[in-house]
Design an enzyme around this catalytic site. Sequence first.
Site, PDB file in Angstrom:
ATOM      1  N   ARG A   1      -3.921  -3.695  -3.626  1.00 42.24           N
ATOM      2  CA  ARG A   1      -2.607  -3.867  -3.921  1.00 42.24           C
ATOM      3  C   ARG A   1      -2.489  -5.134  -4.779  1.00 42.24           C
ATOM      4  NH1 ARG A   1      -1.049  -2.296   2.162  1.00 42.24           N
ATOM      5  NH2 ARG A   1      -1.402   0.031   2.261  1.00 42.24           N
TER       6      ARG A   1
ATOM      7  N   ASN B   1      -0.260  11.830  -0.884  1.00 41.53           N
ATOM      8  CA  ASN B   1      -0.406  10.329  -1.646  1.00 41.53           C
ATOM      9  C   ASN B   1      -0.111   9.094  -0.663  1.00 41.53           C
ATOM     10  OD1 ASN B   1       2.224  11.621  -1.646  1.00 41.53           O
ATOM     11  ND2 ASN B   1       2.547  10.819  -3.446  1.00 41.53           N
TER      12      ASN B   1
ATOM     13  N   THR C   1      -4.656   4.943   1.296  1.00 42.33           N
ATOM     14  CA  THR C   1      -5.087   6.257   0.953  1.00 42.33           C
ATOM     15  C   THR C   1      -6.315   6.223  -0.107  1.00 42.33           C
ATOM     16  OG1 THR C   1      -2.847   7.074   0.825  1.00 42.33           O
ATOM     17  CG2 THR C   1      -4.495   8.349  -0.657  1.00 42.33           C
ATOM     18  N   THR C   2      -6.242   5.188  -1.152  1.00 46.32           N
ATOM     19  CA  THR C   2      -7.232   5.041  -2.004  1.00 46.32           C
ATOM     20  C   THR C   2      -8.129   3.886  -1.926  1.00 46.32           C
ATOM     21  OG1 THR C   2      -5.780   4.105  -3.718  1.00 46.32           O
ATOM     22  CG2 THR C   2      -5.973   6.408  -3.742  1.00 46.32           C
TER      23      THR C   2
ATOM     24  N   THR D   1       6.322   8.414  -8.710  1.00 46.14           N
ATOM     25  CA  THR D   1       5.595   9.630  -8.119  1.00 46.14           C
ATOM     26  C   THR D   1       6.542  10.774  -8.616  1.00 46.14           C
ATOM     27  OG1 THR D   1       4.529  10.543  -6.232  1.00 46.14           O
ATOM     28  CG2 THR D   1       6.564   9.318  -5.793  1.00 46.14           C
TER      29      THR D   1
ATOM     30  N   GLU E   1       5.206  -0.335   2.664  1.00 44.35           N
ATOM     31  CA  GLU E   1       6.362  -1.410   3.253  1.00 44.35           C
ATOM     32  C   GLU E   1       6.068  -1.433   4.754  1.00 44.35           C
ATOM     33  OE1 GLU E   1       7.343   1.092   1.754  1.00 44.35           O
ATOM     34  OE2 GLU E   1       8.471   0.608  -0.046  1.00 44.35           O
TER      35      GLU E   1
ATOM     36  N   THR F   1      -2.572   8.835  -7.281  1.00 42.98           N
ATOM     37  CA  THR F   1      -3.721   8.741  -6.135  1.00 42.98           C
ATOM     38  C   THR F   1      -4.775   9.994  -6.349  1.00 42.98           C
ATOM     39  OG1 THR F   1      -2.538  10.247  -4.949  1.00 42.98           O
ATOM     40  CG2 THR F   1      -2.002   7.858  -4.439  1.00 42.98           C
TER      41      THR F   1
ATOM     42  N   GLY G   1       0.069   6.938   2.901  1.00 43.36           N
ATOM     43  CA  GLY G   1      -1.091   6.484   3.799  1.00 43.36           C
ATOM     44  C   GLY G   1      -0.358   5.783   4.682  1.00 43.36           C
ATOM     45  N   HIS G   2       0.190   6.387   5.976  1.00 45.81           N
ATOM     46  CA  HIS G   2       0.806   5.339   7.041  1.00 45.81           C
ATOM     47  C   HIS G   2       0.204   4.995   8.028  1.00 45.81           C
ATOM     48  CE1 HIS G   2       4.861   7.376   5.151  1.00 45.81           C
ATOM     49  NE2 HIS G   2       4.227   6.774   4.445  1.00 45.81           N
TER      50      HIS G   2
ATOM     51  N   LEU H   1       5.933 -10.232   8.158  1.00 45.42           N
ATOM     52  CA  LEU H   1       6.351 -11.574   8.053  1.00 45.42           C
ATOM     53  C   LEU H   1       5.390 -12.698   8.623  1.00 45.42           C
ATOM     54  CD1 LEU H   1       8.978 -13.471   7.997  1.00 45.42           C
ATOM     55  CD2 LEU H   1       9.144 -13.785  10.416  1.00 45.42           C
TER      56      LEU H   1
HETATM   57  P1  GDP Z   1       3.468   2.721   4.758  1.00 45.84           P
HETATM   58  O1  GDP Z   1       2.616   3.419   3.833  1.00 45.84           O
HETATM   59  O2  GDP Z   1       4.739   2.152   4.273  1.00 45.84           O
HETATM   60  O3  GDP Z   1       3.538   3.060   6.156  1.00 45.84           O
HETATM   61  O4  GDP Z   1       2.647   1.272   5.097  1.00 45.84           O
HETATM   62  P2  GDP Z   1       0.991   1.005   5.085  1.00 45.84           P
HETATM   63  O5  GDP Z   1       0.578   1.734   6.567  1.00 45.84           O
HETATM   64  O6  GDP Z   1       0.354   1.815   3.791  1.00 45.84           O
HETATM   65  O7  GDP Z   1       0.737  -0.303   4.916  1.00 45.84           O
HETATM   66  C1  GDP Z   1       1.197  -1.179   5.686  1.00 45.84           C
HETATM   67  C2  GDP Z   1       0.058  -1.914   6.566  1.00 45.84           C
HETATM   68  O8  GDP Z   1       0.468  -3.055   7.167  1.00 45.84           O
HETATM   69  C3  GDP Z   1      -0.681  -1.168   7.580  1.00 45.84           C
HETATM   70  O9  GDP Z   1      -1.845  -1.494   7.680  1.00 45.84           O
HETATM   71  C4  GDP Z   1       0.070  -1.854   8.879  1.00 45.84           C
HETATM   72  O10 GDP Z   1      -0.634  -1.392   9.805  1.00 45.84           O
HETATM   73  C5  GDP Z   1       0.421  -3.032   8.589  1.00 45.84           C
HETATM   74  N1  GDP Z   1       1.605  -3.651   9.067  1.00 45.84           N
HETATM   75  C6  GDP Z   1       2.858  -3.191   9.468  1.00 45.84           C
HETATM   76  N2  GDP Z   1       3.525  -3.885   9.878  1.00 45.84           N
HETATM   77  C7  GDP Z   1       2.899  -5.368   9.862  1.00 45.84           C
HETATM   78  C8  GDP Z   1       3.325  -6.503  10.364  1.00 45.84           C
HETATM   79  O11 GDP Z   1       4.242  -7.082  10.572  1.00 45.84           O
HETATM   80  N3  GDP Z   1       2.077  -7.395  10.180  1.00 45.84           N
HETATM   81  C9  GDP Z   1       1.098  -6.939   9.916  1.00 45.84           C
HETATM   82  N4  GDP Z   1       0.062  -8.227   9.539  1.00 45.84           N
HETATM   83  N5  GDP Z   1       0.579  -5.957   9.423  1.00 45.84           N
HETATM   84  C10 GDP Z   1       1.457  -5.040   9.363  1.00 45.84           C
HETATM   85  P1  IMO Z   2       3.265   5.288   1.113  1.00 46.11           P
HETATM   86  O1  IMO Z   2       3.910   6.423   1.697  1.00 46.11           O
HETATM   87  C1  IMO Z   2       2.271   3.056  -2.504  1.00 46.11           C
HETATM   88  C2  IMO Z   2       1.881   5.370  -6.251  1.00 46.11           C
HETATM   89  C3  IMO Z   2       0.316   5.464  -6.983  1.00 46.11           C
HETATM   90  C4  IMO Z   2       0.882   5.657  -8.288  1.00 46.11           C
HETATM   91  C5  IMO Z   2       2.118   6.361  -8.150  1.00 46.11           C
HETATM   92  C6  IMO Z   2       1.833   7.935  -8.712  1.00 46.11           C
HETATM   93  O2  IMO Z   2       1.737   5.059   1.755  1.00 46.11           O
HETATM   94  O3  IMO Z   2       3.888   4.041   0.915  1.00 46.11           O
HETATM   95  P2  IMO Z   2       0.985   9.730  -7.329  1.00 46.11           P
HETATM   96  O4  IMO Z   2      -0.308  10.276  -6.605  1.00 46.11           O
HETATM   97  O5  IMO Z   2       2.165   9.965  -6.180  1.00 46.11           O
HETATM   98  O6  IMO Z   2       1.247  10.637  -8.309  1.00 46.11           O
HETATM   99  O7  IMO Z   2       1.026   8.482  -7.902  1.00 46.11           O
HETATM  100  O8  IMO Z   2       2.661   6.240  -6.826  1.00 46.11           O
HETATM  101  N1  IMO Z   2       2.032   5.756  -4.926  1.00 46.11           N
HETATM  102  C7  IMO Z   2       1.851   4.944  -3.747  1.00 46.11           C
HETATM  103  N2  IMO Z   2       1.928   3.698  -3.565  1.00 46.11           N
HETATM  104  N3  IMO Z   2       2.170   3.910  -1.278  1.00 46.11           N
HETATM  105  C8  IMO Z   2       2.146   4.995  -1.383  1.00 46.11           C
HETATM  106  O9  IMO Z   2       2.698   6.029  -0.418  1.00 46.11           O
HETATM  107  C9  IMO Z   2       2.164   5.908  -2.764  1.00 46.11           C
HETATM  108  N4  IMO Z   2       2.205   7.109  -3.244  1.00 46.11           N
HETATM  109  C10 IMO Z   2       1.991   6.855  -4.472  1.00 46.11           C
HETATM  110  O10 IMO Z   2      -0.561   4.503  -6.800  1.00 46.11           O
HETATM  111  O11 IMO Z   2       1.275   4.320  -8.684  1.00 46.11           O
HETATM  112 MG    MG Z   3       0.974   3.290   2.757  1.00 51.29          MG
END
Ligand code: GDP
Ligand code: IMO
Ligand code: MG
Length: 426
Positions: A303, A38, A298-299, A237, A14, A127, A40-41, A330
């Site tokens: 999505r 698992n 991560t993978t 998860t 998110e 993952t 990926g931030h 947004l």
């Molecule tokens: P997380 O796992 O909840 O930390 O989210 P992820 O990092 O996996 O995925 C969010 C993606 O959206 C990342 O590539 C961020 O850099 C990007 N991101 C976050 N906020 C915004 C936003 O407001 N607009 C856009 N275009 N990208 C964003």
């Molecule tokens: P962040 O922190 C999105 C999903 C996997 C799979 C299920 C179980 O970046 O938001 P696991 O390896 O945890 O046993 O997989 O959970 N999943 C995620 N989906 N964001 C994640 O982390 C996730 N971590 C696990 O895709 O459906």
């Molecule tokens: Mg992530």
Amino acid sequence: MPIVVVVGAQWGDEGKGKVTDFLASQADVVARYQGGNNAGHTVVVDGTAYKLHLIPSGILYPNTLCIIGSGVVVDPVVLCREMKYLEDLGISTERLAVSSTAHVILPYHKVLDELEEADRLEKIGTTGRGIGPAYADKYARNGIRMRDLQSEESLRRALDVVLPQKNKLLQKLYDHPGFTVDQILDEFSPLGPTIRRLLSDSSLLVETAYRKGQRVLCEGAQGTLLDIDHGTYPFVTSSSPTAGGAAPGLGIGPTRISQVVGVVKAYTTRVGEGPFVTELRDEIGQAIRDRGKEYGTTTGRPRRCGWFDAVMARYSVRINGLTGVALTLLDVLDAFDTLKICTEYEYHGQPLSEFPTDLRVLEECRPVYRELPGWGRDTTNVKHWDDLPEAARAYLQAVAEEIDCPIQYVSVGPGREQTITLKAVF
Ligand code: GDP
Ligand code: IMO
Ligand code: MG
């Protein structure tokens, strides 16, 4: 001073990393409480994207204490690799601490994750990082903890107890050769000095910060709908990403938590298998994927994308006791003429306003949409609420109204500066 939990309110990804990093400028401590690599931030600072899997998103600030709590499962190889990745980019990892009671992901967990997934009649789409098997061992009381990595001798002792059983499982059930103690020691021993320096008591660190009046952020990984108890089981998860998980995951009492910020996308995504009521398998879904760069951190998997699901987000507000929302991405909606918010489900002709806990019911739910006009204007440079297009404000107000929770932050781009604050948590 408050302890604030940042929690994913959908199916993960998110933008928790971005939001945590933004809030961390005001925090003294950032702590991860569950999950493992698992997660990926992605955090973008001055145009550079930092990809974090295990280390809290506060690490980019030089004075923030970053804690990996006891509820996290730690792959020591990944941890050391991530520390090196940051050090190579000039980011210090001096202020990183890892709970000595956090459980360890071992090589056999990763192998079992792959083998069990391949064997499963109904795939989860994990993952493959060994998360489920590591948590299973924790709860079966067959786990190895970070404190066991203190010395080669203690790790050998722990492996001598658990490895024969794991090998039996791998060899008899999966025809896999299994692992020797020496094989694992060869991989882990070089990490010993780094790991020893990090070991600490996450509970004591957080409580001490709290008592000193410092600001603590708890960074969730995954999302509410991936929660082992409250998510779309079995497509979840193996931990408790929900806000309640922060208490056992760090070793703090629930009374210490004063605010819970739910991170939601302006739409919905999911990686992996499982029901998704507002999923768009058409060109609109593809346009969201393209504009939002919706491919897993991560993978790398694409999505699944769909409209904002207020039924699910309302459920998240309830399960987490959200005090506010940070709405991200947004700007991805800038290009659409019409936007849709799912306000209730239809199940066999009947309206359903509460998110069903029965997966078979959820699978047969159809979305009922409220349509709103798009704004057709770039929002990525907007810094204040009043400067957002009127239709964007109306969309955000509709979301807040439908989920019955105030929006505190709006994110209009990945960068730190692309954040609109309506009501600050600190
Ligand atoms: P997380 O796992 O909840 O930390 O989210 P992820 O990092 O996996 O995925 C969010 C993606 O959206 C990342 O590539 C961020 O850099 C990007 N991101 C976050 N906020 C915004 C936003 O407001 N607009 C856009 N275009 N990208 C964003
Ligand atoms: P962040 O922190 C999105 C999903 C996997 C799979 C299920 C179980 O970046 O938001 P696991 O390896 O945890 O046993 O997989 O959970 N999943 C995620 N989906 N964001 C994640 O982390 C996730 N971590 C696990 O895709 O459906
Ligand atoms: Mg992530």
